[in-house]
Design a protein around this motif. Structure first.
Motif, PDB file in Angstrom:
ATOM      1  N   MET A  82       9.631   9.931  10.412  1.00 35.84           N
ATOM      2  CA  MET A  82       8.337  10.422  10.906  1.00 35.84           C
ATOM      3  C   MET A  82       8.087  10.093  12.381  1.00 35.84           C
ATOM      4  SD  MET A  82       6.949  11.803   8.277  1.00 35.84           S
ATOM      5  CE  MET A  82       5.280  12.042   8.874  1.00 35.84           C
ATOM      6  N   VAL A  83       8.887   9.177  12.941  1.00 34.22           N
ATOM      7  CA  VAL A  83       8.533   8.609  14.252  1.00 34.22           C
ATOM      8  C   VAL A  83       8.407   9.677  15.355  1.00 34.22           C
ATOM      9  CG1 VAL A  83       9.394   7.113  16.118  1.00 34.22           C
ATOM     10  CG2 VAL A  83       9.326   6.248  13.778  1.00 34.22           C
ATOM     11  N   GLU A  84       9.370  10.596  15.435  1.00 32.68           N
ATOM     12  CA  GLU A  84       9.314  11.614  16.493  1.00 32.68           C
ATOM     13  C   GLU A  84       8.025  12.439  16.365  1.00 32.68           C
ATOM     14  OE1 GLU A  84      12.412  14.569  16.386  1.00 32.68           O
ATOM     15  OE2 GLU A  84      11.673  15.542  18.228  1.00 32.68           O
ATOM     16  N   LYS A  85       7.700  12.837  15.135  1.00 29.79           N
ATOM     17  CA  LYS A  85       6.493  13.645  14.903  1.00 29.79           C
ATOM     18  C   LYS A  85       5.231  12.836  15.257  1.00 29.79           C
ATOM     19  CE  LYS A  85       4.346  15.683  10.745  1.00 29.79           C
ATOM     20  NZ  LYS A  85       3.683  16.877  11.167  1.00 29.79           N
ATOM     21  N   TRP A  86       5.167  11.584  14.810  1.00 27.24           N
ATOM     22  CA  TRP A  86       3.991  10.758  15.109  1.00 27.24           C
ATOM     23  C   TRP A  86       3.775  10.638  16.616  1.00 27.24           C
ATOM     24  CZ3 TRP A  86       5.603   6.325  11.282  1.00 27.24           C
ATOM     25  CH2 TRP A  86       5.122   6.614  10.002  1.00 27.24           C
ATOM     26  N   LEU A  87       4.880  10.428  17.358  1.00 25.69           N
ATOM     27  CA  LEU A  87       4.731  10.250  18.809  1.00 25.69           C
ATOM     28  C   LEU A  87       4.404  11.572  19.496  1.00 25.69           C
ATOM     29  CD1 LEU A  87       7.666   7.774  19.636  1.00 25.69           C
ATOM     30  CD2 LEU A  87       5.238   7.243  19.353  1.00 25.69           C
ATOM     31  N   SER A  88       5.051  12.651  19.053  1.00 24.01           N
ATOM     32  CA  SER A  88       4.825  13.926  19.753  1.00 24.01           C
ATOM     33  C   SER A  88       3.436  14.488  19.473  1.00 24.01           C
ATOM     34  CB  SER A  88       5.901  14.955  19.405  1.00 24.01           C
ATOM     35  OG  SER A  88       5.822  15.289  18.061  1.00 24.01           O
ATOM     36  N   GLU A  89       2.931  14.225  18.273  1.00 22.64           N
ATOM     37  CA  GLU A  89       1.592  14.748  17.947  1.00 22.64           C
ATOM     38  C   GLU A  89       0.491  13.773  18.346  1.00 22.64           C
ATOM     39  OE1 GLU A  89       1.765  15.800  13.789  1.00 22.64           O
ATOM     40  OE2 GLU A  89       3.066  17.529  14.194  1.00 22.64           O
ATOM     41  N   GLY A  90       0.872  12.592  18.808  1.00 24.71           N
ATOM     42  CA  GLY A  90      -0.142  11.609  19.210  1.00 24.71           C
ATOM     43  C   GLY A  90      -0.781  10.902  18.029  1.00 24.71           C
ATOM     44  N   THR A  91      -0.192  11.057  16.833  1.00 29.61           N
ATOM     45  CA  THR A  91      -0.720  10.366  15.650  1.00 29.61           C
ATOM     46  C   THR A  91      -0.629   8.860  15.876  1.00 29.61           C
ATOM     47  OG1 THR A  91       0.286  12.146  14.391  1.00 29.61           O
ATOM     48  CG2 THR A  91      -0.493  10.256  13.122  1.00 29.61           C
ATOM     49  N   ILE A  92       0.473   8.434  16.480  1.00 27.36           N
ATOM     50  CA  ILE A  92       0.658   7.034  16.845  1.00 27.36           C
ATOM     51  C   ILE A  92       0.821   6.961  18.364  1.00 27.36           C
ATOM     52  CG2 ILE A  92       2.261   5.072  16.701  1.00 27.36           C
ATOM     53  CD1 ILE A  92       0.814   5.433  14.080  1.00 27.36           C
ATOM     54  N   GLN A  93      -0.005   6.110  18.985  1.00 29.67           N
ATOM     55  CA  GLN A  93       0.119   5.876  20.433  1.00 29.67           C
ATOM     56  C   GLN A  93       1.007   4.665  20.652  1.00 29.67           C
ATOM     57  OE1 GLN A  93      -3.578   5.280  22.620  1.00 29.67           O
ATOM     58  NE2 GLN A  93      -4.677   6.074  20.857  1.00 29.67           N
ATOM     59  N   VAL A  94       1.800   4.702  21.726  1.00 30.74           N
ATOM     60  CA  VAL A  94       2.627   3.533  22.019  1.00 30.74           C
ATOM     61  C   VAL A  94       1.728   2.391  22.465  1.00 30.74           C
ATOM     62  CG1 VAL A  94       4.551   5.002  22.704  1.00 30.74           C
ATOM     63  CG2 VAL A  94       3.012   4.073  24.454  1.00 30.74           C
ATOM     64  N   CYS A  95       2.242   1.161  22.297  1.00 36.60           N
ATOM     65  CA  CYS A  95       1.464  -0.017  22.679  1.00 36.60           C
ATOM     66  C   CYS A  95       1.619  -0.254  24.180  1.00 36.60           C
ATOM     67  CB  CYS A  95       1.971  -1.229  21.902  1.00 36.60           C
ATOM     68  SG  CYS A  95       1.238  -2.750  22.462  1.00 36.60           S
ATOM     69  N   ILE A 106       0.862  -1.199   0.000  1.00 39.45           N
ATOM     70  CA  ILE A 106       0.000   0.000   0.000  1.00 39.45           C
ATOM     71  C   ILE A 106       0.895   1.244   0.000  1.00 39.45           C
ATOM     72  CG2 ILE A 106      -1.692   1.262   1.408  1.00 39.45           C
ATOM     73  CD1 ILE A 106      -2.242  -1.512   2.719  1.00 39.45           C
ATOM     74  N   THR A 107       0.452   2.292  -0.665  1.00 32.66           N
ATOM     75  CA  THR A 107       1.251   3.533  -0.667  1.00 32.66           C
ATOM     76  C   THR A 107       1.228   4.166   0.722  1.00 32.66           C
ATOM     77  OG1 THR A 107       0.662   3.873  -2.953  1.00 32.66           O
ATOM     78  CG2 THR A 107       1.523   5.787  -1.781  1.00 32.66           C
ATOM     79  N   PRO A 108       2.402   4.426   1.307  1.00 36.15           N
ATOM     80  CA  PRO A 108       2.413   5.048   2.647  1.00 36.15           C
ATOM     81  C   PRO A 108       1.756   6.427   2.611  1.00 36.15           C
ATOM     82  CG  PRO A 108       4.598   4.208   2.062  1.00 36.15           C
ATOM     83  CD  PRO A 108       3.764   4.139   0.820  1.00 36.15           C
ATOM     84  N   PRO A 109       0.815   6.696   3.496  1.00 37.76           N
ATOM     85  CA  PRO A 109       0.056   7.952   3.417  1.00 37.76           C
ATOM     86  C   PRO A 109       0.894   9.201   3.694  1.00 37.76           C
ATOM     87  CG  PRO A 109      -0.559   6.711   5.371  1.00 37.76           C
ATOM     88  CD  PRO A 109       0.341   5.833   4.574  1.00 37.76           C
ATOM     89  N   TRP A 110       2.081   9.045   4.324  1.00 45.63           N
ATOM     90  CA  TRP A 110       2.923  10.223   4.576  1.00 45.63           C
ATOM     91  C   TRP A 110       3.805  10.558   3.373  1.00 45.63           C
ATOM     92  CZ3 TRP A 110       3.391   5.463   6.640  1.00 45.63           C
ATOM     93  CH2 TRP A 110       4.568   4.772   6.408  1.00 45.63           C
TER      94      TRP A 110
END
Ligand SMILES: NC(=O)c1ccc[n+]([C@@H]2O[C@H](COP(=O)([O-])OP(=O)(O)OC[C@H]3O[C@@H](n4cnc5c(N)ncnc54)[C@H](OP(=O)(O)O)[C@@H]3O)[C@@H](O)[C@H]2O)c1
Length: 323
Positions: A293-306, A145-149
């Motif tokens: 993208m990882v720092e941005k995803w975590l800081s903006e809450g786009t991705i929550q840790v498991c 799948i094409t990555p959305p970012w």
């Protein structure tokens, strides 16, 4: 003698873990030396110990998930400074593994930990997130799948089924499915984890204790659209059968373990094991873009840790050493 550190060794194939010491490595070009504060325990660690799989050289240091403090920078590393809090995906060679005090990391697969996350929470991310990533977006080990970012694409009105949504891998698959615009996002877990998986972004939850027959019937009622992707984060023979039955013609069953279903003629369905390892050349391009993208995803809450992953806090070792 070069500076020494404590490490947890798997002494020999199917042997026992034991604490020993080894040299602290020096970072090469594009690498960092990280003082590890926290690491996660993953199923692969006990599988390596019990079965002797994967590892060829002993004594071996295991551990894929690194969270710690940058101690030293190799040549050519520009985006990090000594003292930065970072997370990184470890590697299966002793200098790059997590079950020790100091490890090397590759700058392209290292990210800063935002202030909102602790070392423990950051340590739950790399392997789970990368396995979700490879299975959905990988061209070699995934659905492609094409990555959305990377492009403004949306899989709108495409259903996806994620078996094992509360597992470490499954939690990130749900969150990427949400980012990619899949709908509905159908998942299975224990009833006690229903709220958790809905919070990650699932739209429909089913109790994983239902029989295969009942699960297939219940999931099939959710959507009239063809189910073209099932990500089975659990990948036991019984979950693989459920995923395989649900798949439409030409559909893809992404697995975390080897396939036990038989690929058929006629319907064109495919089942394959993904590989969430950024260190192999076939994955490098995808993971360079995702780790950026990882720092941005975590800081903006786009991705929550498991929250389900078990972590080992190493910080007490340093406190004990100073005492
Ligand atoms: N190929 C690769 O590159 C790769 C990478 C990482 C992991 N893996 C493999 O992927 C698998 C998952 O790893 P993980 O770290 O995500 O595991 P994990 O976090 O330890 O997952 C455990 C959870 O799986 C859920 N589960 C177990 N059986 C289930 C079932 N029949 N249906 C639905 N959910 C079920 C349970 O959730 P509830 O508590 O909700 O019941 C359990 O808490 C492991 O076999 C691992 O070795 C492969």
């Amino acid at each position: 003698m070069s500076p020494q550190q404590k490490a947890l060794f798997l002494a020999k194939k199917q042997g026992d873990f034991e604490v020993g010491s080894r040299s602290i490595p020096s970072p090469g070009h594009g690498q960092l030396l990280v003082k590890i504060q926290s690491t996660a325990l993953n199923p692969v660690d006990y599988k390596i110990k019990d079965t002797g799989m994967v590892v060829t050289h002993y004594p071996a240091v295991l551990g894929a998930d690194i969270a710690g403090i940058v101690e030293e920078l190799g040549e050519g590393v520009e985006n990090f400074r000594k003292g930065d809090r970072v997370l990184a995906h470890g590697h299966r060679t002793n200098d790059f593994a997590a079950f020790q005090q100091y490890a090397l990391t590759i700058a392209s697969f290292t990210a800063k930990i935002p202030p909102s996350e602790s070392f423990d929470s950051a340590a739950t991310v790399p392997l789970g997130l990368d396995t979700a990533m490879a299975g959905l977006y990988g061209k070699q080990f995934g659905a492609g799948i094409t990555p959305p970012w990377t492009k403004n694409v949306c899989e709108s009105k495409q259903p996806i089924v994620i078996l094992g949504g509360s597992s470490s891998v499954g939690s990130y698959v749900i969150q990427f499915a949400r980012l990619s615009g899949f709908y509905p996002i159908i998942t299975t877990a224990s009833p006690s984890n229903e709220d958790l998986v809905m919070d990650y972004g699932a739209t429909h939850f089913f109790d994983r204790n239902l029989s295969g027959k009942r699960l297939i019937a219940a999931i099939s009622k959710v959507t009239d659209s063809a189910i073209r992707i099932v990500y089975d984060a659990v990948s036991l023979p019984e979950t693989q059968s459920v995923g395989w039955e649900l798949l439409a013609k030409n559909g893809i069953l992404v697995l975390t373990l080897p396939p036990s279903v038989k690929e058929d003629e006629g319907k064109g369905r495919k089942a394959f094991q993904t590989f969430g390892n950024p260190h192999i050349s076939k994955n490098t391009e995808l993971f360079r873009s995702s780790w950026a993208m990882v720092e941005k995803w975590l800081s903006e809450g786009t991705i929550q840790v498991c929250s389900a992953t078990t972590v080992l806090d190493l910080s007490h070792i340093y406190v004990a050493e100073q005492a």
